[in-house]
Motif scaffolding. Sequence first.
Motif, PDB file in Angstrom:
ATOM      1  N   PHE A   5       0.817  -1.251   0.068  1.00  0.00           N
ATOM      2  CA  PHE A   5      -0.098   0.036  -0.050  1.00  0.00           C
ATOM      3  C   PHE A   5       1.083   1.335  -0.010  1.00  0.00           C
ATOM      4  CE2 PHE A   5      -1.849   3.407   2.533  1.00  0.00           C
ATOM      5  CZ  PHE A   5      -3.142   3.514   1.913  1.00  0.00           C
ATOM      6  N   VAL A   6       0.704   2.097  -0.893  1.00  0.00           N
ATOM      7  CA  VAL A   6       1.322   3.551  -1.006  1.00  0.00           C
ATOM      8  C   VAL A   6       0.303   4.600  -0.355  1.00  0.00           C
ATOM      9  CG1 VAL A   6       2.478   5.051  -2.391  1.00  0.00           C
ATOM     10  CG2 VAL A   6       2.777   2.816  -2.856  1.00  0.00           C
ATOM     11  N   GLY A   7      -0.781   4.766  -0.794  1.00  0.00           N
ATOM     12  CA  GLY A   7      -1.577   5.835  -0.277  1.00  0.00           C
ATOM     13  C   GLY A   7      -3.062   5.767  -0.679  1.00  0.00           C
ATOM     14  N   ILE A   8      -3.782   6.638  -0.330  1.00  0.00           N
ATOM     15  CA  ILE A   8      -5.232   6.717  -0.532  1.00  0.00           C
ATOM     16  C   ILE A   8      -5.540   8.232  -0.581  1.00  0.00           C
ATOM     17  CG2 ILE A   8      -5.946   6.782   1.910  1.00  0.00           C
ATOM     18  CD1 ILE A   8      -8.233   4.986   1.048  1.00  0.00           C
ATOM     19  N   ASP A   9      -6.451   8.748  -1.493  1.00  0.00           N
ATOM     20  CA  ASP A   9      -6.590   9.954  -1.713  1.00  0.00           C
ATOM     21  C   ASP A   9      -7.444  10.563  -0.246  1.00  0.00           C
ATOM     22  OD1 ASP A   9      -8.211  12.324  -2.330  1.00  0.00           O
ATOM     23  OD2 ASP A   9      -9.809  11.358  -3.527  1.00  0.00           O
ATOM     24  N   PRO A  10      -6.505  11.466   0.242  1.00  0.00           N
ATOM     25  CA  PRO A  10      -6.889  12.040   1.463  1.00  0.00           C
ATOM     26  C   PRO A  10      -8.248  12.735   1.660  1.00  0.00           C
ATOM     27  CG  PRO A  10      -5.285  13.494   0.373  1.00  0.00           C
ATOM     28  CD  PRO A  10      -5.446  12.365  -0.542  1.00  0.00           C
ATOM     29  N   GLU A  11      -8.875  13.108   0.340  1.00  0.00           N
ATOM     30  CA  GLU A  11     -10.287  13.738   0.524  1.00  0.00           C
ATOM     31  C   GLU A  11     -11.203  12.762   0.254  1.00  0.00           C
ATOM     32  OE1 GLU A  11     -10.370  17.501  -1.673  1.00  0.00           O
ATOM     33  OE2 GLU A  11      -8.430  17.949  -1.081  1.00  0.00           O
ATOM     34  N   THR A  12     -10.914  11.469   0.286  1.00  0.00           N
ATOM     35  CA  THR A  12     -11.916  10.487  -0.017  1.00  0.00           C
ATOM     36  C   THR A  12     -13.037  10.179   0.992  1.00  0.00           C
ATOM     37  OG1 THR A  12     -12.356   8.194  -1.037  1.00  0.00           O
ATOM     38  CG2 THR A  12     -10.856   8.288   1.016  1.00  0.00           C
ATOM     39  N   GLN A  14     -15.231   8.270   3.606  1.00  0.00           N
ATOM     40  CA  GLN A  14     -15.515   6.670   3.989  1.00  0.00           C
ATOM     41  C   GLN A  14     -16.115   6.216   2.649  1.00  0.00           C
ATOM     42  OE1 GLN A  14     -14.622   5.072   6.771  1.00  0.00           O
ATOM     43  NE2 GLN A  14     -13.401   6.992   7.122  1.00  0.00           N
ATOM     44  N   GLN A  15     -16.405   6.988   1.656  1.00  0.00           N
ATOM     45  CA  GLN A  15     -17.032   6.399   0.485  1.00  0.00           C
ATOM     46  C   GLN A  15     -16.292   6.619  -0.648  1.00  0.00           C
ATOM     47  OE1 GLN A  15     -20.256   4.936   0.932  1.00  0.00           O
ATOM     48  NE2 GLN A  15     -20.033   5.507   2.927  1.00  0.00           N
ATOM     49  N   GLY A  16     -15.813   5.557  -1.327  1.00  0.00           N
ATOM     50  CA  GLY A  16     -14.730   5.401  -2.383  1.00  0.00           C
ATOM     51  C   GLY A  16     -13.540   5.722  -2.060  1.00  0.00           C
ATOM     52  N   SER A  17     -12.513   5.216  -2.921  1.00  0.00           N
ATOM     53  CA  SER A  17     -11.249   5.681  -2.244  1.00  0.00           C
ATOM     54  C   SER A  17     -10.304   5.393  -3.464  1.00  0.00           C
ATOM     55  CB  SER A  17     -10.983   4.664  -1.189  1.00  0.00           C
ATOM     56  OG  SER A  17     -11.358   3.328  -1.627  1.00  0.00           O
ATOM     57  N   PRO A  18      -9.898   6.181  -4.329  1.00  0.00           N
ATOM     58  CA  PRO A  18      -8.794   6.005  -5.321  1.00  0.00           C
ATOM     59  C   PRO A  18      -7.772   5.610  -4.455  1.00  0.00           C
ATOM     60  CG  PRO A  18     -10.085   8.014  -5.611  1.00  0.00           C
ATOM     61  CD  PRO A  18     -10.532   7.524  -4.423  1.00  0.00           C
ATOM     62  N   THR A  19      -6.969   4.726  -4.894  1.00  0.00           N
ATOM     63  CA  THR A  19      -5.867   4.265  -4.010  1.00  0.00           C
ATOM     64  C   THR A  19      -4.516   3.547  -4.828  1.00  0.00           C
ATOM     65  OG1 THR A  19      -7.495   3.432  -2.420  1.00  0.00           O
ATOM     66  CG2 THR A  19      -5.139   2.496  -2.241  1.00  0.00           C
ATOM     67  N   VAL A  20      -3.427   3.843  -4.455  1.00  0.00           N
ATOM     68  CA  VAL A  20      -2.135   3.264  -5.091  1.00  0.00           C
ATOM     69  C   VAL A  20      -1.567   2.066  -4.077  1.00  0.00           C
ATOM     70  CG1 VAL A  20      -0.097   4.029  -6.118  1.00  0.00           C
ATOM     71  CG2 VAL A  20      -2.069   5.679  -6.043  1.00  0.00           C
ATOM     72  N   TRP A  21      -1.073   1.420  -4.945  1.00  0.00           N
ATOM     73  CA  TRP A  21      -0.349   0.217  -4.453  1.00  0.00           C
ATOM     74  C   TRP A  21       0.956  -0.258  -5.601  1.00  0.00           C
ATOM     75  CZ3 TRP A  21      -5.764  -0.541  -5.063  1.00  0.00           C
ATOM     76  CH2 TRP A  21      -6.350  -0.824  -3.891  1.00  0.00           C
ATOM     77  N   VAL A  22       1.631  -1.061  -4.861  1.00  0.00           N
ATOM     78  CA  VAL A  22       2.862  -1.465  -5.905  1.00  0.00           C
ATOM     79  C   VAL A  22       2.794  -2.926  -5.484  1.00  0.00           C
ATOM     80  CG1 VAL A  22       5.248  -1.631  -6.384  1.00  0.00           C
ATOM     81  CG2 VAL A  22       4.238   0.582  -5.630  1.00  0.00           C
ATOM     82  N   ASN A  23       2.723  -3.820  -6.753  1.00  0.00           N
ATOM     83  CA  ASN A  23       2.939  -5.278  -6.673  1.00  0.00           C
ATOM     84  C   ASN A  23       4.286  -5.623  -6.979  1.00  0.00           C
ATOM     85  OD1 ASN A  23       2.578  -7.962  -7.265  1.00  0.00           O
ATOM     86  ND2 ASN A  23       0.489  -7.985  -7.788  1.00  0.00           N
ATOM     87  N   GLN A  24       4.963  -5.747  -5.765  1.00  0.00           N
ATOM     88  CA  GLN A  24       6.593  -6.139  -6.306  1.00  0.00           C
ATOM     89  C   GLN A  24       6.467  -7.573  -7.017  1.00  0.00           C
ATOM     90  OE1 GLN A  24       7.853  -5.550  -2.202  1.00  0.00           O
ATOM     91  NE2 GLN A  24       8.644  -3.470  -3.037  1.00  0.00           N
ATOM     92  N   GLU A  25       5.639  -8.441  -6.651  1.00  0.00           N
ATOM     93  CA  GLU A  25       5.690  -9.867  -7.111  1.00  0.00           C
ATOM     94  C   GLU A  25       5.424  -9.714  -8.935  1.00  0.00           C
ATOM     95  OE1 GLU A  25       2.918 -13.521  -7.035  1.00  0.00           O
ATOM     96  OE2 GLU A  25       3.799 -13.096  -5.059  1.00  0.00           O
ATOM     97  N   LYS A  26       4.459  -8.996  -9.131  1.00  0.00           N
ATOM     98  CA  LYS A  26       4.286  -8.855 -10.754  1.00  0.00           C
ATOM     99  C   LYS A  26       4.801  -7.736 -11.307  1.00  0.00           C
ATOM    100  CE  LYS A  26      -0.206 -11.533 -10.597  1.00  0.00           C
ATOM    101  NZ  LYS A  26      -1.581 -11.550 -11.055  1.00  0.00           N
ATOM    102  N   ARG A  27       5.385  -6.715 -10.416  1.00  0.00           N
ATOM    103  CA  ARG A  27       6.066  -5.715 -10.915  1.00  0.00           C
ATOM    104  C   ARG A  27       5.297  -4.741 -11.735  1.00  0.00           C
ATOM    105  NH1 ARG A  27      11.977  -7.197 -11.732  1.00  0.00           N
ATOM    106  NH2 ARG A  27      12.080  -5.688 -13.686  1.00  0.00           N
TER     107      ARG A  27
END
Length: 85
Positions: A5-12, A14-27
């Motif tokens: 997990f890297v981060g989530i939209d700080p203005e989101t 409790q409803q909806g949540s643009p989010t960023v992750w990095v999958n290191q296994e799948k690159r």
Amino acid sequence: MALRFVGIDPETGQQGSPTVWVNQEKRELVLQGWKADEELKAQCEATVIPGHAPGIPPHEAVIRIPARMVPMLREACDVAERAGL
């Protein structure tokens, strides 16, 4: 799955949540965002990119990420780069 997990939209809230992750296994960078409306999808499909088939393949999607998340996207790129992805 090595999903970081890297981060989530700080203005989101409790409803909806643009989010960023990095999958290191799948690159891969993994993004959760708002669905594009038909107008935006049509604009993307109409964009001519040399050497690329037109349209959006059925197995792909256009999503929207708020510009305020740019720092999180940069961090995700840094995480991927540091991990040698």
